[in-house]
Enzyme design. Sequence first.
Site, PDB file in Angstrom:
ATOM      1  N   GLU A 113       0.825  -1.151  -0.111  1.00 48.31           N
ATOM      2  CA  GLU A 113      -0.099   0.055   0.060  1.00 48.31           C
ATOM      3  C   GLU A 113       0.939   1.306  -0.029  1.00 48.31           C
ATOM      4  O   GLU A 113       0.437   2.180  -0.627  1.00 48.31           O
ATOM      5  CB  GLU A 113      -0.880  -0.266   1.211  1.00 48.31           C
ATOM      6  CG  GLU A 113      -1.974  -1.161   0.956  1.00 48.31           C
ATOM      7  CD  GLU A 113      -2.837  -1.604   2.176  1.00 48.31           C
ATOM      8  OE1 GLU A 113      -3.479  -2.444   2.327  1.00 48.31           O
ATOM      9  OE2 GLU A 113      -2.342  -0.912   3.408  1.00 48.31           O
ATOM     10  N   GLU A 133      -4.584  -9.132   2.345  1.00 48.55           N
ATOM     11  CA  GLU A 133      -5.312  -8.630   3.849  1.00 48.55           C
ATOM     12  C   GLU A 133      -6.672  -9.607   3.881  1.00 48.55           C
ATOM     13  O   GLU A 133      -7.100 -10.087   5.078  1.00 48.55           O
ATOM     14  CB  GLU A 133      -5.895  -7.237   3.765  1.00 48.55           C
ATOM     15  CG  GLU A 133      -4.599  -6.385   4.062  1.00 48.55           C
ATOM     16  CD  GLU A 133      -3.899  -5.962   2.862  1.00 48.55           C
ATOM     17  OE1 GLU A 133      -3.131  -5.003   2.792  1.00 48.55           O
ATOM     18  OE2 GLU A 133      -3.826  -6.598   2.014  1.00 48.55           O
TER      19      GLU A 133
END
Length: 259
Positions: A113, A133
């Site tokens: 990210e 995730e």
Amino acid sequence: MYETVTFSVADGIAQIRFNRPLRLNAVTQQLYDELGEALVEAERDVEVRVVLLTGAGRAFCVGADLKEHKAGRTPYDRRQYLQGEQLLCKRLLQLKKPVVSAVNGYALGAGAEIALASDFIVMSRTAQIGLPEISIGNFLGGGVTWLLPRLVGLAKARELVFLGERIGGEEATRIGLANRVFDDDVFIESALQFCRQLTAKAPRSMQLAKEQLNFAAEATLDAALRAELEGMTFVSTTRDWQEGVDAFAEKRAPIFRGD
């Protein structure tokens, strides 16, 4: 000054290196804080034209340090930690200077990210990037739900997020997630050479271009046209604009000074 990152400046490039190699540069609150401070330092330094992010050791960043997650945090502490990544990635997107993430080894979860919030991603031949995730019952952060579909399209974004598969540099470049892939043995030098190409460009023009490219999709065509007109008008008042005109007429490379 820093414990979890290193910071150095040379040839107009601020190199910020995640420095927790024994934990594969897994992020902690301290790392978020120090990385934020290093970015502020790089933005303030008039000698810095480009920021290069990379990792010490075998990884770029493997995401959250799960040992720290088990340290008995309160719900408030946990939320503050999660918001730290949100603020950091927003800072990367809004930084006035271009940011290049040089992904060596693994860039996973929060590491991916952070890379996605940069302006450019370059990857070593054996590096892997992924968003695991959903596979571990977690959720995405750092604005990736906003960024990823813009980079690779909604269908591919769903695939990367739902399946959580890691992809290499070649595939990441093919789908538009990364910009370049370099051989491992010349990776950092190749990443620095990529940055040097950016340092040769006009800083004010790059700043305006970054702002417009990152956020124009939220505006109407008329608003984008107005912003471009203001940008063209502004840069035409700078010395760098005149240097660009003179260099073109004299058939030489321009030397931009940021004023």
